[in-house]
Design a protein around this motif. Structure first.
Motif, PDB file in Angstrom:
ATOM      1  N   ALA A 117       0.834  -1.212   0.000  1.00 11.19           N
ATOM      2  CA  ALA A 117       0.000   0.000   0.000  1.00 11.19           C
ATOM      3  C   ALA A 117       0.864   1.257   0.000  1.00 11.19           C
ATOM      4  CB  ALA A 117      -0.925  -0.002   1.222  1.00 11.19           C
ATOM      5  N   VAL A 118       2.013   1.182   0.667  1.00  2.46           N
ATOM      6  CA  VAL A 118       2.917   2.342   0.717  1.00  2.46           C
ATOM      7  C   VAL A 118       3.532   2.570  -0.668  1.00  2.46           C
ATOM      8  CG1 VAL A 118       5.085   3.204   1.708  1.00  2.46           C
ATOM      9  CG2 VAL A 118       3.397   2.076   3.176  1.00  2.46           C
ATOM     10  N   VAL A 119       3.907   1.473  -1.318  1.00  2.00           N
ATOM     11  CA  VAL A 119       4.453   1.573  -2.675  1.00  2.00           C
ATOM     12  C   VAL A 119       3.399   2.195  -3.604  1.00  2.00           C
ATOM     13  CG1 VAL A 119       5.219   0.239  -4.683  1.00  2.00           C
ATOM     14  CG2 VAL A 119       6.033  -0.373  -2.387  1.00  2.00           C
ATOM     15  N   ASP A 120       2.194   1.675  -3.510  1.00  2.66           N
ATOM     16  CA  ASP A 120       1.122   2.181  -4.378  1.00  2.66           C
ATOM     17  C   ASP A 120       0.864   3.659  -4.123  1.00  2.66           C
ATOM     18  OD1 ASP A 120       0.840  -0.269  -5.533  1.00  2.66           O
ATOM     19  OD2 ASP A 120      -0.783  -0.918  -4.206  1.00  2.66           O
ATOM     20  N   ASP A 121       0.874   4.034  -2.844  1.00  2.00           N
ATOM     21  CA  ASP A 121       0.612   5.435  -2.494  1.00  2.00           C
ATOM     22  C   ASP A 121       1.704   6.345  -3.062  1.00  2.00           C
ATOM     23  OD1 ASP A 121      -0.843   7.478  -1.085  1.00  2.00           O
ATOM     24  OD2 ASP A 121       0.863   7.567   0.271  1.00  2.00           O
ATOM     25  N   ALA A 122       2.959   5.906  -2.932  1.00  2.00           N
ATOM     26  CA  ALA A 122       4.071   6.733  -3.440  1.00  2.00           C
ATOM     27  C   ALA A 122       3.984   6.875  -4.958  1.00  2.00           C
ATOM     28  CB  ALA A 122       5.402   6.118  -3.023  1.00  2.00           C
ATOM     29  N   LEU A 123       3.637   5.786  -5.627  1.00  2.00           N
ATOM     30  CA  LEU A 123       3.518   5.854  -7.094  1.00  2.00           C
ATOM     31  C   LEU A 123       2.361   6.763  -7.493  1.00  2.00           C
ATOM     32  CD1 LEU A 123       4.250   2.128  -8.024  1.00  2.00           C
ATOM     33  CD2 LEU A 123       5.742   4.105  -8.414  1.00  2.00           C
ATOM     34  N   GLU A 124       1.305   6.708  -6.695  1.00  2.00           N
ATOM     35  CA  GLU A 124       0.152   7.590  -6.931  1.00  2.00           C
ATOM     36  C   GLU A 124       0.583   9.059  -6.792  1.00  2.00           C
ATOM     37  OE1 GLU A 124      -3.234   6.614  -7.315  1.00  2.00           O
ATOM     38  OE2 GLU A 124      -3.741   8.735  -7.530  1.00  2.00           O
ATOM     39  N   GLN A 125       1.363   9.317  -5.754  1.00  2.00           N
ATOM     40  CA  GLN A 125       1.782  10.697  -5.493  1.00  2.00           C
ATOM     41  C   GLN A 125       2.618  11.274  -6.635  1.00  2.00           C
ATOM     42  OE1 GLN A 125       3.495  11.426  -1.613  1.00  2.00           O
ATOM     43  NE2 GLN A 125       2.231   9.848  -0.713  1.00  2.00           N
ATOM     44  N   VAL A 126       3.406  10.421  -7.271  1.00  2.00           N
ATOM     45  CA  VAL A 126       4.245  10.948  -8.357  1.00  2.00           C
ATOM     46  C   VAL A 126       3.581  10.786  -9.724  1.00  2.00           C
ATOM     47  CG1 VAL A 126       6.361  10.516  -7.045  1.00  2.00           C
ATOM     48  CG2 VAL A 126       5.582   8.812  -8.706  1.00  2.00           C
ATOM     49  N   GLY A 127       2.343  10.307  -9.711  1.00  2.00           N
ATOM     50  CA  GLY A 127       1.572  10.295 -10.956  1.00  2.00           C
ATOM     51  C   GLY A 127       1.805   9.109 -11.863  1.00  2.00           C
ATOM     52  N   ILE A 128       2.375   7.991 -11.304  1.00  2.00           N
ATOM     53  CA  ILE A 128       2.554   6.812 -12.166  1.00  2.00           C
ATOM     54  C   ILE A 128       2.005   5.527 -11.510  1.00  2.00           C
ATOM     55  CG2 ILE A 128       4.483   7.684 -13.572  1.00  2.00           C
ATOM     56  CD1 ILE A 128       6.380   6.060 -11.709  1.00  2.00           C
ATOM     57  N   PRO A 129       0.783   5.606 -10.942  1.00  2.00           N
ATOM     58  CA  PRO A 129       0.258   4.398 -10.280  1.00  2.00           C
ATOM     59  C   PRO A 129       0.078   3.236 -11.260  1.00  2.00           C
ATOM     60  CG  PRO A 129      -1.484   6.025 -10.556  1.00  2.00           C
ATOM     61  CD  PRO A 129      -0.192   6.705 -10.922  1.00  2.00           C
ATOM     62  N   HIS A 130      -0.122   3.579 -12.510  1.00  2.00           N
ATOM     63  CA  HIS A 130      -0.369   2.553 -13.530  1.00  2.00           C
ATOM     64  C   HIS A 130       0.916   1.834 -13.939  1.00  2.00           C
ATOM     65  CE1 HIS A 130       0.724   6.382 -15.293  1.00  2.00           C
ATOM     66  NE2 HIS A 130       1.054   5.772 -16.421  1.00  2.00           N
ATOM     67  N   LEU A 131       2.059   2.285 -13.462  1.00  2.00           N
ATOM     68  CA  LEU A 131       3.319   1.701 -13.917  1.00  2.00           C
ATOM     69  C   LEU A 131       3.958   0.766 -12.887  1.00  2.00           C
ATOM     70  CD1 LEU A 131       4.916   4.781 -15.740  1.00  2.00           C
ATOM     71  CD2 LEU A 131       3.791   2.797 -16.754  1.00  2.00           C
ATOM     72  N   ALA A 132       3.230   0.409 -11.837  1.00  2.00           N
ATOM     73  CA  ALA A 132       3.812  -0.438 -10.780  1.00  2.00           C
ATOM     74  C   ALA A 132       4.391  -1.732 -11.352  1.00  2.00           C
ATOM     75  CB  ALA A 132       2.763  -0.754  -9.717  1.00  2.00           C
ATOM     76  N   GLY A 133       3.706  -2.314 -12.314  1.00  2.00           N
ATOM     77  CA  GLY A 133       4.159  -3.593 -12.859  1.00  2.00           C
ATOM     78  C   GLY A 133       5.023  -3.448 -14.098  1.00  2.00           C
ATOM     79  N   ALA A 134       5.297  -2.217 -14.503  1.00  2.00           N
ATOM     80  CA  ALA A 134       6.071  -1.995 -15.740  1.00  2.00           C
ATOM     81  C   ALA A 134       7.541  -2.314 -15.526  1.00  2.00           C
ATOM     82  CB  ALA A 134       5.918  -0.532 -16.180  1.00  2.00           C
ATOM     83  N   GLN A 135       8.199  -2.709 -16.590  1.00  2.00           N
ATOM     84  CA  GLN A 135       9.641  -2.956 -16.523  1.00  2.00           C
ATOM     85  C   GLN A 135      10.377  -1.619 -16.510  1.00  2.00           C
ATOM     86  OE1 GLN A 135      11.423  -5.814 -16.228  1.00  2.00           O
ATOM     87  NE2 GLN A 135       9.476  -6.882 -15.946  1.00  2.00           N
ATOM     88  N   VAL A 136      11.357  -1.514 -15.632  1.00  2.00           N
ATOM     89  CA  VAL A 136      12.114  -0.266 -15.516  1.00  2.00           C
ATOM     90  C   VAL A 136      12.749   0.110 -16.855  1.00  2.00           C
ATOM     91  CG1 VAL A 136      14.177   0.737 -14.448  1.00  2.00           C
ATOM     92  CG2 VAL A 136      12.493  -0.454 -13.039  1.00  2.00           C
TER      93      VAL A 136
END
Ligand SMILES: Nc1ncnc2c1ncn2[C@@H]1O[C@H](COP(=O)(O)OP(=O)(O)OP(=O)(O)O)[C@@H](O)[C@H]1O
Length: 317
Positions: A117-136
């Motif tokens: 949930a913390v990871v998701d929240d941080a990704l949400e804050q920086v505007g890339i919640p949709h990229l959690a599963g994306a390859q770097v």
């Protein structure tokens, strides 16, 4: 993008601690191989403050930041950090091979476990919640920098140290990232130490600019520094005029998916020919449709900057 943790109300003891700077360098110097890399470095970062270190290549920006966070111990002078200071550090170079299979979620937890949930929240804050599963390795430059920022803010640092956070990001993306950084500061109250060459973009977002060239050449608000003789010697007299880029009025917002929202609320695939940034601005040799020729933020908020050309003149002061 509205899930920032509000700044906590501080107790008496905590507010006294908050009045102290997060970090303070007092005449700090670092010597290696018989030469001073930096000397006489003096600055501090308070909670809620953005301090930007600027200077040419090799002027000691990263070294000064590393002194600030304790990666280097000063050979001269003092560095004081608040007890228990939590630092989020995005280094200039990352020892992650961007060609290795690695998801954004895994990048976030490489150096320590974090609840999903913390990871998701941080990704949400920086505007890339949709990229959690994306390859770097598939991320764009701007997305990668946002992922790095998410990684740094996930542990709720008191001090965020960002060494050139817009590397590999085009001009439009730069402003969006600087706006994001400013929003993180406002929402969390953390102090931010920012390193950049790109002072004309950075400076308007910054409370204090420290101009380095092995030592502190000059310091102050963006406006004072840009007018100082030391700064102009280092970056070229023309650089002073670049601050004007922030005063540009604009009438539309570039959404994260590339579409454009206009003042009347309508959304289109592209800008209208008479949109704000097209008026009276020189797109240079680029195709008029090529937005990389000038800067305007593609993000939730908008800001436009024009005339990002480097001064080219880098004399030592
Ligand atoms: N560990 C080290 N040992 C010896 N020299 C070093 C070390 N780290 C940095 N330097 C040197 O110190 C000087 C300042 O380096 P630093 O990385 O702080 O500059 P910078 O202003 O961040 O540069 P850039 O804009 O190129 O990133 C450079 O000449 C660099 O080669």
């Amino acid at each position: 993008m509205n899930s920032f943790t509000p700044v906590d109300r501080l107790s008496g003891a905590a507010s006294r601690a908050a009045a102290k700077p997060l970090v303070r360098l007092d005449n700090a110097g670092l010597r290696r191989d018989g030469r001073w890399l930096v000397r006489g470095i003096e600055f501090q970062v308070a909670r809620g403050e953005i301090v930007t270190l600027i200077g040419p290549n090799g002027s000691g920006k990263s070294t000064s930041a590393k002194l600030a966070i304790g990666v280097h111990k000063p050979d001269e002078g003092r560095v004081e950090r608040l007890d228990g200071l939590r630092v989020g550090y995005v280094p200039q170079k990352l020892s992650v091979d961007r060609t290795m299979p690695l998801t954004v979620r895994r990048l976030m937890t490489l150096t320590g476990r974090l609840p999903a949930a913390v990871v998701d929240d941080a990704l949400e804050q920086v505007g890339i919640p949709h990229l959690a599963g994306a390859q770097v390795h598939n991320l764009s430059g701007g997305e990668f920098q946002r992922a790095m920022l998410a990684r740094a803010i996930a542990r709720r640092p008191d001090l965020l140290v960002l060494d050139e956070p817009v590397q590999g990001v085009d001009f439009a993306g730069e402003l969006a990232i600087y706006e994001l950084i400013t929003r993180i500061r406002s929402a969390t109250g953390c102090g931010i130490l920012l390193i950049s060459h790109d002072l004309h973009v950075v400076m308007a977002q910054t409370d204090t600019v420290i101009c380095l060239n092995g030592h502190v050449c000059c310091r102050g608000t963006p406006q004072t520094v840009s007018q100082s003789a030391e700064y102009q010697r280092l970056f070229g007299a023309g650089a002073a005029g670049k601050l004007a880029v922030y005063n540009h009025n604009h009438d539309h917002t570039h959404l994260p998916d590339g579409r454009v929202r206009h003042a009347d609320g309508s959304v289109t695939e592209h800008c209208h020919p008479d949109d704000g940034h097209h008026q009276g601005h020189d797109h240079g040799a680029r195709d008029p449709g090529d937005h990389a020729g000038h800067a305007h933020a593609h993000g939730e908020e908008h800001a436009h900057g024009h005339g990002h050309e480097a001064s080219g003149e880098h004399r030592h002061v």
